[in-house]
Design an enzyme around this catalytic site. Structure first.
Site, PDB file in Angstrom:
ATOM      1  CG  HIS A  98      -0.325  -0.013   2.543  1.00 23.55           C
ATOM      2  ND1 HIS A  98       0.214   1.115   3.135  1.00 23.55           N
ATOM      3  CD2 HIS A  98      -0.134  -1.022   3.431  1.00 23.55           C
ATOM      4  CE1 HIS A  98       0.692   0.801   4.327  1.00 23.55           C
ATOM      5  NE2 HIS A  98       0.501  -0.496   4.527  1.00 23.55           N
TER       6      HIS A  98
ATOM      7  CB  CYS B  44       1.605  -3.626   5.215  1.00 28.29           C
ATOM      8  SG  CYS B  44       0.021  -4.361   5.633  1.00 28.29           S
TER       9      CYS B  44
END
Length: 111
Positions: free
Chosen positions: A70, A86
């Protein structure tokens, strides 16, 4: 055209391959010591533009629940081990990447 993503946690780089040829390298941020980025082979299973919060301009969810590639609302974090596992990218980079790779793209994460 087959795309493949290789994430090198130790080098904090995301490498994009097209038909087994390296076409782009991006700087990334990865998980911190207590919440490391999980190694293994996954697939991109969904995409969401402008997911809000710390996820920046794009979310691409991985087949490992709760993890994804992301953007970020903190560009100074790129190049560091700071996430909850992440893979963070500059917003312009994650937008470029998301336009190229389809859902189902393989993502291999290694130390």
């Amino acid at each position: 055209m087959a795309y493949r993503i290789n994430v090198q946690v130790g080098r904090r780089q995301l490498l994009l391959y097209q038909d087994n040829r390296l076409i782009k390298t991006y700087p990334i941020a990865v998980g911190k010591m207590l919440t490391p980025t999980p190694t293994g082979s996954y697939r991109i299973i969904n995409k969401q533009a402008n997911p809000g919060g710390p996820y920046g301009a794009m979310w691409m969810g991985l087949s490992r629940r709760g993890y994804g590639i992301h953007g970020t609302n903190d560009p100074s974090s790129i190049g560091k081990s700071v996430s909850h596992g992440c893979i963070r990218m500059y917003n312009q980079d994650v937008l470029e990447l998301s336009r190229m790779v389809p859902i189902g793209t393989q993502v291999v994460i290694s130390r």
